[in-house]
Design an enzyme around this catalytic site. Sequence first.
Site, PDB file in Angstrom:
ATOM      1  N   HIS A 102       0.775  -1.454  -0.117  1.00  0.00           N
ATOM      2  CA  HIS A 102      -0.085  -0.065   0.151  1.00  0.00           C
ATOM      3  C   HIS A 102       0.963   1.268  -0.036  1.00  0.00           C
ATOM      4  O   HIS A 102       0.274   2.428  -0.063  1.00  0.00           O
ATOM      5  CB  HIS A 102      -1.059  -0.128   1.142  1.00  0.00           C
ATOM      6  CG  HIS A 102      -0.450   0.381   2.548  1.00  0.00           C
ATOM      7  ND1 HIS A 102      -0.196  -0.739   3.344  1.00  0.00           N
ATOM      8  CD2 HIS A 102      -0.252   1.552   3.137  1.00  0.00           C
ATOM      9  CE1 HIS A 102       0.322   0.045   4.524  1.00  0.00           C
ATOM     10  NE2 HIS A 102       0.339   1.502   4.353  1.00  0.00           N
ATOM     11  N   ASP A 132      -0.230  -7.488   1.332  1.00  0.00           N
ATOM     12  CA  ASP A 132       0.200  -6.257   1.569  1.00  0.00           C
ATOM     13  C   ASP A 132       1.777  -5.901   1.686  1.00  0.00           C
ATOM     14  O   ASP A 132       2.206  -5.192   2.413  1.00  0.00           O
ATOM     15  CB  ASP A 132      -0.307  -5.396   2.996  1.00  0.00           C
ATOM     16  CG  ASP A 132      -0.404  -3.840   2.607  1.00  0.00           C
ATOM     17  OD1 ASP A 132       0.320  -3.323   1.368  1.00  0.00           O
ATOM     18  OD2 ASP A 132      -0.588  -3.246   3.712  1.00  0.00           O
ATOM     19  N   GLY A 204       3.172   6.698   8.366  1.00  0.00           N
ATOM     20  CA  GLY A 204       4.527   6.752   7.760  1.00  0.00           C
ATOM     21  C   GLY A 204       5.522   5.572   8.201  1.00  0.00           C
ATOM     22  O   GLY A 204       6.507   5.486   7.577  1.00  0.00           O
ATOM     23  N   ASN A 205       5.156   4.880   9.328  1.00  0.00           N
ATOM     24  CA  ASN A 205       5.870   3.702   9.673  1.00  0.00           C
ATOM     25  C   ASN A 205       5.453   2.711   9.000  1.00  0.00           C
ATOM     26  O   ASN A 205       6.316   1.602   8.903  1.00  0.00           O
ATOM     27  CB  ASN A 205       5.442   3.483  11.085  1.00  0.00           C
ATOM     28  CG  ASN A 205       6.231   4.254  12.072  1.00  0.00           C
ATOM     29  OD1 ASN A 205       5.668   5.017  13.077  1.00  0.00           O
ATOM     30  ND2 ASN A 205       7.533   3.976  12.204  1.00  0.00           N
ATOM     31  N   SER A 206       4.571   2.785   8.057  1.00  0.00           N
ATOM     32  CA  SER A 206       3.930   1.566   7.181  1.00  0.00           C
ATOM     33  C   SER A 206       5.506   1.113   6.270  1.00  0.00           C
ATOM     34  O   SER A 206       5.791   1.961   5.731  1.00  0.00           O
ATOM     35  CB  SER A 206       2.969   1.838   6.422  1.00  0.00           C
ATOM     36  OG  SER A 206       1.779   2.195   7.028  1.00  0.00           O
ATOM     37  N   GLY A 262     -12.198 -22.955  -5.445  1.00  0.00           N
ATOM     38  CA  GLY A 262     -13.255 -22.423  -6.463  1.00  0.00           C
ATOM     39  C   GLY A 262     -14.471 -22.856  -5.731  1.00  0.00           C
ATOM     40  O   GLY A 262     -15.424 -23.328  -6.307  1.00  0.00           O
ATOM     41  N   VAL A 263     -14.400 -22.468  -4.471  1.00  0.00           N
ATOM     42  CA  VAL A 263     -15.828 -22.758  -3.494  1.00  0.00           C
ATOM     43  C   VAL A 263     -16.015 -21.396  -2.645  1.00  0.00           C
ATOM     44  O   VAL A 263     -14.724 -20.558  -2.192  1.00  0.00           O
ATOM     45  CB  VAL A 263     -15.669 -23.783  -2.555  1.00  0.00           C
ATOM     46  CG1 VAL A 263     -15.681 -24.943  -3.427  1.00  0.00           C
ATOM     47  CG2 VAL A 263     -14.261 -23.709  -1.828  1.00  0.00           C
TER      48      VAL A 263
END
Length: 351
Positions: A102, A132, A204-206, A262-263
Amino acid sequence: MAAPAVFGEKLRRDLTAPLVRLTPPSFAPLVRRVVPSVVNIAVTEQDDDADSAKTPKIPPALKGTPFEKQFRERMKQDTDEVVGAGSGFIIDPSGIIVTNNHVVGNAERIVVSLADGTRLDATMVGSDDLTDIAVIRVHPKKPLPAVRWGDSRALQVGDWVLAAGNPFGLGSSVTAGILSARGRDIGAGPFDDFLQLDAPINPGNSGGPSFDMRGDVVALNTAIVSPTGGSVGLGFAIPSEIVAPIVAQLRLKGHIDRGWLGVTLDDPSSDDDPGVDIVSVDRDGPAAHAGLHVGDVVLAVNGTKVDTARSVIRAVAAIAPGSPISLRVSHHGHASDVPVIVGRRPEDRTD
């Protein structure tokens, strides 16, 4: 007769001795070791308007903070418009950096600032929006200081952690705290398995790292929950046991191939009900080809019991597409083992 009295006094002292002593007395040696490997990341877009340098766009994380004026002054000399900021950490001296998707996922240009002030353009190596996690690369003139992966599984609730990053667009900062909880699901995606930290983590720490006391990376700082926009002691980080293998795959392929059945699944209505309910089956999907039906109940994946839809999704996603697995399935109350060839998870799936 003196011996019993002495023993009793010693026992009383032992029982009143503190279970926890404040260690370490200082984080300074750890900080000196790891901070050179932590970077600031600015996501920018080229702006041809000559006046834009005089009125730079303020990243949302800085608006209304005491740092807004400082940011404006610093950006007057730049020709780009900063639209986001975050952190990252170097894992290879050649210039491989880990951060959050992100932070850099939609960037037109990525600029990395090293601890010594050097600024380098970065390119995307690979990213995975479901967890992420992103990997970017710079091309330095000399080898960069890199950190090592630690084992997040060895962390216990209550252990010290040191978080590093670029809060509110400032330069390198560190905070300390403890591991508050494990296995947190905050609704960010189907693979949520966050560590909860009380080390202050702010906008900003991300993308920055959290270290154990050996200076090894045990988590990737990712999110906060806060009514104020700042830290209230609820920070969330992806454990290294998840990040490290995904980073290795991103460096190799640039993307992640995940298994898929696929369920659509639903958790049992009661804790007493075993397994996970199948509520829909994708036409021509792996489960349909294996003969699974709506109303079937998945009891185990490759012999491991499952009791939530998330546990099934994670177990299947960890298996390489095209590989066989065995599902223990209850059909109208009769349990049997069903072989399934796992498919490749479509990019647009969010469950």
